[in-house]
Design a protein around this motif. Structure first.
Motif: not given
Ligand code: ATP
Ligand code: MG
Lengths: 424, 226
Positions: A293, A275, A284, A338, A296-298, A286-288, A301
């Motif tokens: 954040e 990473y 890097q 993240s 997102l990558g999990m 971009f979420t709310e 989830q």
């Protein structure tokens, strides 16, 4: 009259001052706007190209330059216009130490020519001999004012407590060596657990290291930018990646993380789980919310795990905040979060401490140490010797796309400083 | 092969005019020049991709023309067809934007006695596209590390979320880019009042005449077609 006639300024982020797409035009642009005649402009441009050693950067697109190369062009294009007053905002943030020496020479040349130079800077050591006055700004006011010698006389501890970087690299090195010995003898206070972490890590180091092989890459078919047969990263340690501007460090980072390179290299990178924390973390996030954040990558989830990760990074109370509303250091930690959540074992940082004061640098350093202690393998691209001495355990040096040296840090501090400043 | 910026502007203007008024053949004639010029610049990759997409789209529309696909299908198809018709103009614009240097453009505009008030916004536009592209690349990189790719199961499941991840940060940075560029203009001394000089030499050469003549011939042919 337009202020740009009198004042030449270089911004902290060189990107925000480029108006042209290629380097040649950029260098001449300021002069053209002043209405100088073309012959004179060519002379000026030629001069700065020599002063800043930019020969190899002529005729390039500014989008294809490395971070340090951009900064050099930014400084040079302002220098070409020859204003009366120079205002530089952290001109050295992305430069290697050798180029900083060049910068220092140029500043002293300006000074001799009777120009006024104002430099906003965290790195003080290169200004030690050229600056006449150092102003310390606090809460929007000039709180203190010293001559460089005065500040140096007050000692490193005083500077550190104001959050200032070191004034003298050689001293820094000696100080570090001494400190290291002290740690071996007496472990004290909060440094204690870091130091013991370090020992644990060193114990486990012998066991394992991650080996990357066949790292080659070229942007254009002509000549390779990267040509590395073998790169070895000790597991669970922080490795510093150093090298001159344009050596190919950021490119290496992107190849390691599967953002550049052949299809094969990309697939290997995806399998490995690497990473990259970019220098501009804004790209890097971009979420709310901070929590999203991390989620997102999990793969499955898992909110509980995500909160745990945030807790570890001291971000739990910000879980519902918008990532863009956080401070720079916090954003960086969110990005790290993240990375952790996407299950990567190797985390690469691209110049995480450029443009940070001493205190913030220590904070980043602490975060990274914690990350390493949790078993991740870290590779940190940096031009910051203070940071390396503070947190890294081994050093990899690149030159023109090749790894030329690789050594553990302890015992080699002097060598490190010497190679970085180019005095070897 | 360096064209004068004025020629490029003329080329772009003619191409745009042809695309919205003339039959397909005329825009193809414009595509032909633009591709030749792009090939001379060494951008063969772009030309290949363009022709591939353009020709397969043309083939697709040829096949689909006589099918009955209902109202919504027709609407989607119509908008796709519009994009297909605009593509030739995009090639020409791509050529103009990627090969024009900022200072050449400024020089030629001032030679045509066009005020800086008009020139500077145009220049910002030329400078805008590559910056946005660069930004989009950085954002795309960040997404790929998170496993958000165009070709993945996840995108297939929720394409809207993919678009959101991709576009929202881009929009945020686009607003920033505009600000940054105008600040850059001010600090570098470019404003409505500046009288600037230019190191670049601009002027018409034989290539310019060839390209202009070609454009004029196309226009005349179009006007005299019946
Ligand atoms: N997109 C690109 N296209 C072509 N060449 C590039 C591109 N990006 C970087 N380069 C070139 O590749 C070389 C290595 O760049 P890289 O960004 O890896 O340097 P770096 O070691 O990170 O330097 P710095 O310390 O200045 O950040 C440089 O000479 C640079 O000009
Ligand atoms: Mg770099």
């Amino acid at each position: 009259m337009a202020i740009s006639r009198v004042v030449g300024s270089v911004f902290q982020n060189p990107r925000s001052q480029f108006f042209n797409i290629d380097t040649d035009c950029e260098l001449a642009f300021g002069c053209e706007n002043l209405g100088m005649n073309p012959e004179e402009i060519k002379q000026h441009v030629e001069n700065v190209v020599q002063e800043f050693h930019l020969e190899h950067l002529l005729g390039r697109s500014i989008f294809n330059l490395s971070g340090g190369e951009k900064q050099k062009i930014a400084c040079a294009s302002v220098s070409a216009t020859g204003p009366e007053i120079f205002v530089l905002d952290e001109p050295s943030a992305n430069l290697d130490l050798k180029t900083i020496t060049d910068l220092k020479e140029i500043v002293s040349r300006w000074k001799k020519a009777g120009k006024t130079v104002v430099i906003v800077e965290h790195r003080l050591y290169y200004l030690r001999d050229v600056a006449d006055r150092i102003c310390y700004v606090k809460d929007g006011q000039i709180a203190e004012e010293w001559m460089p010698a005065e500040l140096e006389a007050k000692g490193a501890a005083y500077a550190a407590c104001l959050g200032l970087r070191c004034m003298n690299l050689e001293q820094l090195c000696e100080g570090m060596v001494r400190q290291a010995h002290r740690h071996d003898d007496i472990a004290s206070g909060e440094i204690d657990d870091i130091a013991s972490d370090k020992n644990n890590v060193i114990a486990s180091e012998a066991k394992q290291s991650i080996i990357f092989s066949n790292l080659t890459f070229s942007y254009h078919h002509k000549h390779p930018i990267l040509d590395i047969d073998r790169l070895e990263l000790p597991c669970g340690q922080i490795t510093a990646l150093i090298g001159h501007n344009g050596a190919g460090k950021s490119t290496l980072a992107q190849v390691l993380c599967g953002l550049l390179g052949s299809w094969r290299q990309k697939r290997a990178a995806r399998k490995r789980g690497t990473y990259l924390i970019m220098q501009d973390v804004n790209h890097q996030l971009f979420t709310e919310s901070v929590l999203d954040e991390v989620l997102l990558g999990m793969k499955p989830q898992d909110e509980k795990l995500a909160l745990e990760i945030l807790e570890g990074l001291n971000l739990k109370q910000y879980a519902d905040n918008h990532p863009m509303a956080l401070s720079g250091g916090q954003k960086q930690r969110v990005a790290i979060g993240s990375g952790i959540s996407s299950g990567c074992d190797v985390v690469v940082f691209d110049e995480p401490t450029s443009g940070l004061d001493y205190r913030q640098m220590l904070a980043v350093s602490a975060t990274l140490k914690k990350l390493a202690a949790s078993g991740k393998t870290l590779l940190v691209i940096t031009h910051d010797p203070e940071f390396i001495l503070n947190s890294c355990q081994s050093v990899v040096r690149m030159e023109h796309g090749k790894v030329v040296e690789q050594y553990p840090l302890s015992g080699n501090e002097n060598q490190l400083i010497k190679t970085m400043t180019g005095k070897l | 092969m360096k064209l004068d910026p004025r020629t490029k502007l003329f080329l772009a203007a003619v191409a745009n005019g042809m695309i919205f008024t003339a039959p397909l053949v005329y825009s193809l004639l414009m595509v032909a020049v633009a591709s030749i010029l792009l090939l001379l610049e060494g951008k063969w990759k772009f030309v290949c991709i363009f022709f591939f997409v353009y020709l397969s789209a043309g083939f697709f529309f040829g096949q689909v023309k006589n099918l009955d696909i209902g109202t919504s299908g027709t609407i989607i198809l119509a908008s796709l067809f519009l994009m297909y018709r605009i593509m030739p103009a995009c090639v020409v614009l791509y050529y103009v934007v990627t090969t024009t240097k900022v200072n050449e453009f400024l020089a030629c505009m001032s030679r045509m006695h066009i005020s800086n008030k008009v020139t500077i916004p145009l220049i910002v536009m030329i400078r805008f596209f590559p910056t946005v592209y660069d930004e989009a690349r950085a954002i795309g990189n960040a997404m790929r590390m998170r496993g958000i790719r165009l070709f993945s199961l996840r995108t297939l499941k929720s394409p809207v979320a993919f678009l959101e991840y991709r576009l929202v940060p881009l929009l945020v940075s686009i607003t920033k880019i505009g600000d940054e560029l105008s600040i850059a203009a001010v600090t570098r001394g470019l404003s409505a009042e500046t009288k600037r000089t230019c190191v670049a030499t601009i002027g018409f050469r034989w290539v310019d005449f060839v390209v202009c003549a070609y454009c004029i011939v196309v226009v005349v042919m179009f006007l005299l077609r019946n």
